[in-house]
Design a protein around this motif. Structure first.
Motif, PDB file in Angstrom:
ATOM      1  N   CYS A 159     -27.110  28.590 -22.089  1.00 38.81           N
ATOM      2  CA  CYS A 159     -26.944  29.691 -21.141  1.00 38.81           C
ATOM      3  C   CYS A 159     -27.862  30.832 -21.557  1.00 38.81           C
ATOM      4  CB  CYS A 159     -25.491  30.161 -21.128  1.00 38.81           C
ATOM      5  SG  CYS A 159     -25.278  31.693 -20.195  1.00 38.81           S
ATOM      6  N   CYS A 197     -25.535  34.347 -22.051  1.00 37.93           N
ATOM      7  CA  CYS A 197     -24.706  34.595 -23.229  1.00 37.93           C
ATOM      8  C   CYS A 197     -25.192  33.829 -24.460  1.00 37.93           C
ATOM      9  CB  CYS A 197     -23.233  34.274 -22.948  1.00 37.93           C
ATOM     10  SG  CYS A 197     -22.868  32.527 -22.857  1.00 37.93           S
ATOM     11  N   CYS A 236     -22.388  28.623 -16.420  1.00 39.76           N
ATOM     12  CA  CYS A 236     -21.982  28.629 -17.824  1.00 39.76           C
ATOM     13  C   CYS A 236     -20.457  28.638 -17.910  1.00 39.76           C
ATOM     14  CB  CYS A 236     -22.555  29.848 -18.529  1.00 39.76           C
ATOM     15  SG  CYS A 236     -21.894  30.054 -20.203  1.00 39.76           S
ATOM     16  N   HIS A 260     -18.750  29.666 -20.359  1.00 41.32           N
ATOM     17  CA  HIS A 260     -18.276  30.799 -21.138  1.00 41.32           C
ATOM     18  C   HIS A 260     -18.303  32.088 -20.321  1.00 41.32           C
ATOM     19  CE1 HIS A 260     -18.348  28.319 -24.726  1.00 41.32           C
ATOM     20  NE2 HIS A 260     -19.526  27.891 -24.327  1.00 41.32           N
ATOM     21  N   CYS A 261     -19.439  32.356 -19.660  1.00 44.99           N
ATOM     22  CA  CYS A 261     -19.576  33.662 -19.005  1.00 44.99           C
ATOM     23  C   CYS A 261     -19.769  33.542 -17.492  1.00 44.99           C
ATOM     24  CB  CYS A 261     -20.750  34.441 -19.613  1.00 44.99           C
ATOM     25  SG  CYS A 261     -22.368  33.794 -19.134  1.00 44.99           S
ATOM     26  N   SER A 305     -22.344  32.704 -15.877  1.00 42.97           N
ATOM     27  CA  SER A 305     -23.719  32.936 -15.436  1.00 42.97           C
ATOM     28  C   SER A 305     -24.316  31.655 -14.841  1.00 42.97           C
ATOM     29  CB  SER A 305     -24.561  33.396 -16.627  1.00 42.97           C
ATOM     30  OG  SER A 305     -25.915  33.114 -16.418  1.00 42.97           O
TER      31      SER A 305
HETATM   32 ZN   LIG Z   1     -23.069  32.003 -20.601  1.00 46.87          ZN
END
Ligand SMILES: [Zn+2]
Ligand SMILES: [Zn+2]
Length: 817
Positions: A523, A526, A563, A565-566, A568
């Protein structure tokens, strides 16, 4: 039947019956409570005295349970049938009739689903006189083992383990088309089959005189007619015809089913014409002579046969084995996993006829058992196989050959973690036999033994027919980046060389030792990578299969659009695997015929061979692949080998990284120029000055060996010390931390015992297949001290209630990851 040492017996173990090996017979009164043996499976030993000794040595050396070792040594699981049966009890009958199974009388709270499941079981069992097999019961009632166990506890049903020996001979069912004359011949199977002359008797016409056959029935009759009136029932069942069709034909008296003893036919495999040349050059003759001389003494002898790629080692092996055969003695040839293709098997059969037994991983358990018995009966005295063939029950063993002795497939990566090469040396010692370790790139351990005169060292320094070793050109990929301003997968020089070869109708191989499309999904927002759910490993993007895959545990996920996690959307796929390399090359050379060899394109050994055959037949111009393409194939048209990213391993925290890289580079370079035209290698690297790369480029084994030995000596690594890896694992991190802490403290107290202990440290791959992993690396100049320490460590771990299965001891570990 009375039991024999080295023979199998059936014994009760908790609620089950298991087969075990008799290790001793005595009449001393045991100090523990004993149970009776259920039955004796072998009146004579399946493991002779020598193999028993070998098994005990392995158990001791690798700290493995003796039972596991014996199980590994005996490929006879097919002869043992696991069977558990159930029958209904009086209480069960009562429960069924009083509605107990569905009503409320049962004490335990049960869900309606469970009640229904229990009812189905009782209902199924109540009308059956004989006990019912667990498999039949479960498939008829679709209940879990847990439900059955619950019912056993309630005493509604009784469970019995009736496991035992299966008939040794495997039978196949054969459908035979019956000779259909006016008086309905019930021809006996044996004669009937051969006397059927389907064409002349007009078998297909006969049924018409009775009732007409439907399309499916006709299809089966046609199939049988076309195969001389007989076919395996399994083959017929594989046809797209309902299974009932065959039984209808049997009922109508048109087909009979007979049982025949099955046999494994090596000769069924296709053979090539004259696979091996036995016209030897002088060094080959000398090598053969020295092996033969060593065998005459009937004493142990170790020989290291170091021959450059293309020097004709295999022909020397086979000639030596022929000598053994002529003397009426036995030989074992071990080959790496990838080396034993069906074609090689066919070639061997051509050389040794029915005297050869071939043990490869594609055999079924039953075929394996059959081969084992052929060897045991002395019908096959030449044994060729992968790792576990070292346990072949040959008698009068004269010679063991380990081809490509450095190959990591000889090390078993599960208990018992033995190394077949080292077991081969030990077996040869016990049998007063000769062991030959052959390689173009011997392991440092073996070469060191050769240098120290523990083994006789025989060199084959030249390729056959004075073919030159290929010229190697190094391309510094850091410079390539500076000069072109972008990351290149294929350097300008390599592209140019490929183009030249393609124009001259010569063939090219490109090695990239990493499969998939891109090894990392990153990503950009992040900075996190997409990791496996079970391992601390980045998932590899597989473009054609449209998935992300973990190359360690096989976990797959869909290709991310965002992503995880974030959120994006800037997920980038970074790096190049063999799939992407193939795509790139197709773009660069659109008219070239390009093939790929890696674990994604090779599902079975047949796929592997098909691609190699296509290369041999010049149906391919360019072959891309992982290290699969590097090993042992003799393709004469390849004049250029390109190496892309083969130095990835140099970045790994493993003391064998340089050795592995050197071996891989030498092996793949050895594929070039095996025909009339000299070969060339273009080696792209980010480490052009690394000695592993430098020495490989110069074909300088000795130079590499001297340098690497100095490093091993400074660092106290093998061959200068014995090494073991102790891995502590658990799916709970706190457990691993606690256990490795406990063991770490214990090791600290033993510092004076002549063993260096590194750790506890997080393993380079911290999490693998759901387990967190911490490890210790142990090194000692004294193998005895190392072994003693490991043994007492295991005893201590047991007192600390650390489960035995969570502490893995790997003696002579090849991987410290
Ligand atoms: Zn990310
Ligand atoms: Zn994984």
């Amino acid at each position: 039947m009375s039991p024999a040492v080295g023979g199998r017996v059936l014994v009760p173990f908790r609620q089950q019956r298991l087969s075990g090996i008799v290790v001793d017979l005595h009449d001393r009164k045991p100090s523990v409570v004993t149970k009776n043996v259920v039955s004796v499976l072998d009146a004579s030993p399946v493991l002779d005295e020598q193999l028993m000794r070998l098994g005990k040595w392995i158990a001791d050396y690798y700290l493995a349970p003796l039972g596991e070792v014996f199980r590994t040594m005996l490929p006879l699981s097919a002869e043992f049938r696991r069977a558990i049966t159930y029958r209904i009890t009086d209480q069960g009958q009562l429960a069924l009739h009083l509605g107990g199974a569905t009503g409320s009388s049962a004490r335990a709270r049960r869900t309606p689903d469970e009640q229904l499941a229990e009812f189905r079981v009782l209902d199924y069992l109540v009308n059956r006189e004989d006990p019912v097999r667990e498999n039949s019961l479960r498939s008829a009632t679709r209940v879990s083992r847990a439900v059955l166990s619950g019912m056993v506890r309630k005493k509604w049903i009784e469970r019995e383990d009736v496991s035992g020996a299966r008939d040794a001979a495997r039978v196949v069912k054969v459908a035979v088309l019956l000779c259909a004359s006016e008086h309905e011949t019930q021809a006996s199977a044996g004669e009937g089959t051969r006397s059927v002359d389907s064409q002349n008797n007009g078998v297909t016409g006969v049924p018409a005189r009775r009732a007409k056959l439907n399309a499916n029935q006709q299809a089966l009759v046609d199939m049988l007619t076309s195969s001389d009136g007989r076919a395996d029932v399994d083959d017929l069942n594989a046809l797209d015809v309902p299974r009932s069709t065959l039984s209808t034909l049997v009922k109508r008296g048109l087909v009979q089913i007979i049982e025949e003893a099955a046999e494994f036919h090596v000769s069924r495999m296709k053979a090539r014409p004259s696979p091996f040349g036995f016209e030897f050059n002088a060094p080959q003759k000398q090598a053969l002579q020295r092996i033969q001389d060593a065998m005459v003494t009937r004493k142990f002898g170790g020989i290291l046969l170091h021959g450059v790629t293309g020097s004709g080692k295999t022909a020397v092996y086979l000639a030596a084995m022929r000598t053994v055969l002529e003397q009426g003695r036995s030989a074992i040839l071990l080959v790496p996993e990838i080396g034993l293709t069906p074609t090689v098997a066919a070639d061997l059969h051509q050389v040794f006829g029915d005297e050869v037994a071939i043990l490869h991983s594609a055999l079924t358990n039953q075929e394996r058992a059959e081969q084992w018995h052929r060897i045991k009966r002395g019908e096959a005295r030449m044994v060729v196989g992968t790792r576990s063939a070292i346990f072949a029950p040959v008698s009068d063993l004269a010679l063991i050959i380990v081809d490509e002795e450095q190959d990591s497939s000889y090390k078993q990566e599960e208990t018992p973690r033995y190394h077949a090469r080292d077991v081969a040396v030990m077996r040869a010692k016990m049998a007063d036999a000769v062991v030959v370790l052959g390689s173009a790139t011997p392991s440092l351990e073996s070469y060191d033994n050769g240098k120290k005169n523990k083994y006789a060292l025989i060199e084959l320094p030249d390729r056959v027919e004075q073919r030159p070793l290929p010229e190697v050109e190094l391309i510094d990929m850091k410079l390539e980046f500076q000069e072109t301003g972008q990351e290149q997968v294929i350097s300008r020089k390599l592209a140019e060389e490929i183009r030249e070869r393609l124009e001259r109708n010569e063939q090219v191989m490109i090695l990239l030792n990493r499969r998939g499309y891109s090894p990392v999904a990153l990503c950009r927002t992040c900075g996190k990578t997409l990791e496996c759910q079970n391992c601390a490993i980045a998932l590899t993007h597989h473009k054609r299969a449209r998935k992300m895959e973990c190359h360690y545990c096989g976990y797959t996920a869909s290709v991310p659009e965002k992503c995880g996690h974030c959120g994006s959307e800037f997920v980038y796929f970074i790096g190049t695997g063999s799939e992407k390399l193939e795509e790139l090359l197709r773009g660069m050379f659109p008219t070239a015929r390009i093939g790929r060899l890696d674990r994604d394109t090779v599902r079975g050994k047949e796929d592997f061979e098909r691609t190699l055959a296509a290369l041999n037949e010049r149906e391919l111009d360019l072959l891309v692949g992982t290290q699969m393409i590097a090993k042992g194939h003799d393709v004469h048209g390849v004049t250029l080998v390109g190496v892309v990213g083969a130095d990835i391993a140099l970045g790994l925290p493993d003391f064998r990284a340089a050795e592995r890289t050197f071996q891989l580079l030498t092996q793949v370079a050895g594929r070039a120029g095996r025909g009339q035209t000299p070969g060339k290698v273009v080696l792209q690297t980010y480490f052009p000055d690394h000695y592993a790369v430098q020495y490989a480029a110069r074909h300088d084994f000795l130079g590499f060996y001297e340098k690497e030995l100095r490093f091993r000596s400074w660092m106290h690594y093998p061959p200068y010390s014995a090494l073991a890896n102790v891995l502590v694992r658990s799916d709970r991190l706190n457990e691993v931390l606690r256990w490795s802490g406990v063991l770490g403290k214990w090791f600290e107290k033993t510092r004076h015992e002549g063993v260096r202990v590194l750790g506890p440290a997080a393993a380079p791959i911290l999490r693998l297949k759901r387990d967190y992993r911490y490890h210790f690396v142990l090194k000692s100049p004294s193998r005895e001290k190392l072994n003693t320490l490991l043994r007492s460590m295991l005893t201590y771990a047991a007192t600390q209630k650390i489960p035995r299965t969570q502490v893995i001891v790997d003696v002579d570990a090849l991987w410290l990851m």
